[in-house]
Scaffold this motif. Structure first.
Motif, mmCIF file in Angstrom:
data_model
loop_
_atom_site.group_PDB
_atom_site.id
_atom_site.type_symbol
_atom_site.label_atom_id
_atom_site.label_comp_id
_atom_site.label_asym_id
_atom_site.label_seq_id
_atom_site.Cartn_x
_atom_site.Cartn_y
_atom_site.Cartn_z
ATOM 1 N N ARG A 58 0.838 -1.204 0.000
ATOM 2 C CA ARG A 58 0.000 0.000 0.000
ATOM 3 C C ARG A 58 0.873 1.254 0.000
ATOM 4 N NH1 ARG A 58 -3.032 1.455 5.687
ATOM 5 N NH2 ARG A 58 -1.183 1.779 6.940
ATOM 6 N N GLU A 78 -8.338 11.592 6.126
ATOM 7 C CA GLU A 78 -8.239 10.175 6.489
ATOM 8 C C GLU A 78 -9.362 9.823 7.454
ATOM 9 O OE1 GLU A 78 -4.418 8.155 6.839
ATOM 10 O OE2 GLU A 78 -5.007 7.628 8.876
ATOM 11 N N GLY A 80 -10.469 6.967 9.780
ATOM 12 C CA GLY A 80 -9.908 5.788 10.427
ATOM 13 C C GLY A 80 -8.405 5.990 10.548
ATOM 14 N N VAL A 81 -7.964 6.509 11.695
ATOM 15 C CA VAL A 81 -6.563 6.907 11.879
ATOM 16 C C VAL A 81 -5.802 5.908 12.757
ATOM 17 C CG1 VAL A 81 -5.078 8.709 12.863
ATOM 18 C CG2 VAL A 81 -7.156 9.355 11.603
ATOM 19 N N PHE A 82 -6.462 5.431 13.801
ATOM 20 C CA PHE A 82 -5.877 4.510 14.785
ATOM 21 C C PHE A 82 -4.573 5.121 15.335
ATOM 22 C CE2 PHE A 82 -3.823 0.084 15.429
ATOM 23 C CZ PHE A 82 -4.275 0.015 16.728
ATOM 24 N N SER A 106 -12.773 8.047 16.130
ATOM 25 C CA SER A 106 -13.284 8.094 17.502
ATOM 26 C C SER A 106 -12.132 7.896 18.484
ATOM 27 C CB SER A 106 -14.294 6.967 17.708
ATOM 28 O OG SER A 106 -13.647 5.715 17.546
ATOM 29 N N GLU A 108 -11.749 5.300 19.758
ATOM 30 C CA GLU A 108 -12.351 4.319 20.669
ATOM 31 C C GLU A 108 -12.555 2.991 19.951
ATOM 32 O OE1 GLU A 108 -15.910 5.846 22.471
ATOM 33 O OE2 GLU A 108 -14.931 7.758 22.885
ATOM 34 N N PHE A 123 -9.075 -1.679 17.674
ATOM 35 C CA PHE A 123 -8.319 -0.494 17.235
ATOM 36 C C PHE A 123 -8.490 0.689 18.189
ATOM 37 C CE2 PHE A 123 -9.281 -2.328 12.857
ATOM 38 C CZ PHE A 123 -8.001 -2.782 12.606
ATOM 39 N N GLY A 142 -13.921 11.794 17.469
ATOM 40 C CA GLY A 142 -15.338 11.514 17.695
ATOM 41 C C GLY A 142 -15.862 10.609 16.591
ATOM 42 N N TRP A 143 -17.109 10.197 16.724
ATOM 43 C CA TRP A 143 -17.715 9.397 15.662
ATOM 44 C C TRP A 143 -17.920 10.281 14.434
ATOM 45 C CZ3 TRP A 143 -16.804 4.761 16.911
ATOM 46 C CH2 TRP A 143 -16.856 4.363 18.235
ATOM 47 N N PHE A 144 -17.714 9.726 13.260
ATOM 48 C CA PHE A 144 -17.851 10.513 12.021
ATOM 49 C C PHE A 144 -19.206 11.214 11.995
ATOM 50 C CE2 PHE A 144 -15.375 6.799 9.905
ATOM 51 C CZ PHE A 144 -14.187 7.244 10.448
ATOM 52 N N ASP A 166 -12.995 0.442 7.687
ATOM 53 C CA ASP A 166 -13.307 -0.999 7.605
ATOM 54 C C ASP A 166 -14.792 -1.324 7.413
ATOM 55 O OD1 ASP A 166 -10.610 -1.324 8.106
ATOM 56 O OD2 ASP A 166 -10.906 -1.636 10.254
ATOM 57 N N LEU A 167 -15.664 -0.597 8.082
ATOM 58 C CA LEU A 167 -17.082 -0.964 8.145
ATOM 59 C C LEU A 167 -17.919 -0.315 7.040
ATOM 60 C CD1 LEU A 167 -17.502 -0.458 11.966
ATOM 61 C CD2 LEU A 167 -17.578 -2.664 10.784
HETATM 62 C C1 LIG Z 1 -8.038 0.066 10.535
HETATM 63 S S1 LIG Z 1 -8.142 1.390 11.679
HETATM 64 C C2 LIG Z 1 -7.291 2.703 10.830
HETATM 65 C C3 LIG Z 1 -5.812 2.416 10.535
HETATM 66 C C4 LIG Z 1 -4.989 3.551 9.983
HETATM 67 N N1 LIG Z 1 -5.560 4.216 8.830
HETATM 68 C C5 LIG Z 1 -3.616 3.028 9.581
HETATM 69 O O1 LIG Z 1 -3.462 2.510 8.471
HETATM 70 O O2 LIG Z 1 -2.707 3.120 10.389
HETATM 71 C C6 LIG Z 1 -9.862 1.798 11.585
HETATM 72 C C7 LIG Z 1 -10.289 2.963 12.461
HETATM 73 O O3 LIG Z 1 -11.580 3.413 12.067
HETATM 74 C C8 LIG Z 1 -12.209 4.017 13.191
HETATM 75 N N2 LIG Z 1 -13.657 4.100 12.923
HETATM 76 C C9 LIG Z 1 -14.458 3.198 12.289
HETATM 77 N N3 LIG Z 1 -15.718 3.652 12.197
HETATM 78 C C10 LIG Z 1 -15.727 4.894 12.790
HETATM 79 C C11 LIG Z 1 -16.745 5.881 12.980
HETATM 80 N N4 LIG Z 1 -18.011 5.700 12.575
HETATM 81 N N5 LIG Z 1 -16.391 7.044 13.583
HETATM 82 C C12 LIG Z 1 -15.114 7.238 14.009
HETATM 83 N N6 LIG Z 1 -14.106 6.332 13.855
HETATM 84 C C13 LIG Z 1 -14.421 5.179 13.242
HETATM 85 C C14 LIG Z 1 -11.809 3.114 14.347
HETATM 86 O O4 LIG Z 1 -11.790 3.814 15.559
HETATM 87 C C15 LIG Z 1 -10.377 2.658 13.940
HETATM 88 O O5 LIG Z 1 -9.385 3.376 14.622
#
Ligand SMILES: C[S@@+](CC[C@H](N)C(=O)[O-])C[C@H]1O[C@@H](n2cnc3c(N)ncnc32)[C@H](O)[C@@H]1O
Length: 232
Positions: A58, A78, A80-82, A106, A108, A123, A142-144, A166-167
């Motif tokens: 990637r 971005e 989904g930051v984790f 989030s 969280e 995550f 926060g949540w998106f 992911d979702l």
């Molecule tokens: C796979 S991780 C991201 C990894 C990162 N981009 C990397 O490559 O290092 C997915 C992230 O999406 C966030 N996430 C998923 N759905 C979310 C939502 N509805 N609101 C906020 N965060 C969300 C989770 O908290 C998680 O940290």
């Protein structure tokens, strides 16, 4: 199946049913995945222009897009930051002093279960934000569903969106919300595109509803990571 006669169809069905009675669970799971990949391949053929370049990783795929946008006033979003691995990579790629990197999470973890290995909360960083060391980077915690409605994108000349939540639900919400930003020339990157039930499904619905046209630009060797560019 239209070209296959009723008798042949019944035979295939009975054979599959008999195999399902004896096949171990991983074999049934693999067959299920296979049908999903067939669906993705067909959709790409029908809906997307271009022949994607195959990249080893990637990061190589990021480099390919980076070569196009590094010197521009780019807005990198971005979702989904984790722990910030991909944000950090993009911070090094983008060279323009007025580029901006905005990360949404989030912190969280996942709001719901994604797969057997990724339960709700997977995550989570316990709410901690990553240290990027780049004044151009900013996080929206926060949540998106809570952070995006008030978000105002800064002026920019190129847009790269990294969709890595992911979702299905999260990705679908984001795409719908940022649609006005996705102008011709914008780049969309998906980190888990080969799961037919989540990011792919969200993008397929978005493309059908929005009427936007995309070219598939690049994919990683394992096809988890796929990048598109809006062409019309
Ligand atoms: C796979 S991780 C991201 C990894 C990162 N981009 C990397 O490559 O290092 C997915 C992230 O999406 C966030 N996430 C998923 N759905 C979310 C939502 N509805 N609101 C906020 N965060 C969300 C989770 O908290 C998680 O940290």
């Amino acid at each position: 199946m239209a070209a296959i006669g009723a008798r042949a169809r019944a035979l295939i069905k009975r054979t599959a049913l008999a195999a399902g009675r004896v096949a171990p669970e991983p074999v049934v799971g693999a067959a299920h995945k296979l049908s999903g990949w067939l669906e993705i391949g067909r959709w790409l053929r029908d809906e997307c222009a271009g022949r994607p370049r195959r990249m080893a990783t990637r990061e190589k795929l990021f480099d390919l897009i980076g070569a196009e946008v590094a010197q521009a006033r780019t807005l990198y979003l971005e979702f989904g930051v984790f722990q910030g691995d991909s944000m950090r990579y993009w911070s090094r790629l983008l060279k323009h002093p007025a580029a901006r990197l905005h990360g949404f999470d989030s912190f969280e973890g996942l709001p719901e279960r994604w797969s057997p290995d990724h339960a709700r909360g997977h995550f989570s960083t316990g709410g901690a934000l990553p240290e990027i060391g780049d004044p151009r980077a900013e996080f929206f915690k926060g949540w998106f569903e809570q952070t995006l409605p008030d978000y105002a994108a800064p002026a920019h000349d190129a847009l790269v969106v990294n969709l890595d939540a992911d979702l299905y639900g999260s990705t679908r919400f984001v795409l719908g919300r940022i649609a006005p930003l996705i102008r011709v020339g914008a780049w969309l990157y998906f980190d888990e595109f080969s799961d037919p039930h989540h990011e792919f499904r969200a993008f397929r619905e978005f493309v059908a509803e929005s009427g936007m046209k995309f070219a598939a630009v690049a994919e990683s060797r394992n096809f988890w990571n796929v990048a598109f560019r809006r062409v019309a």
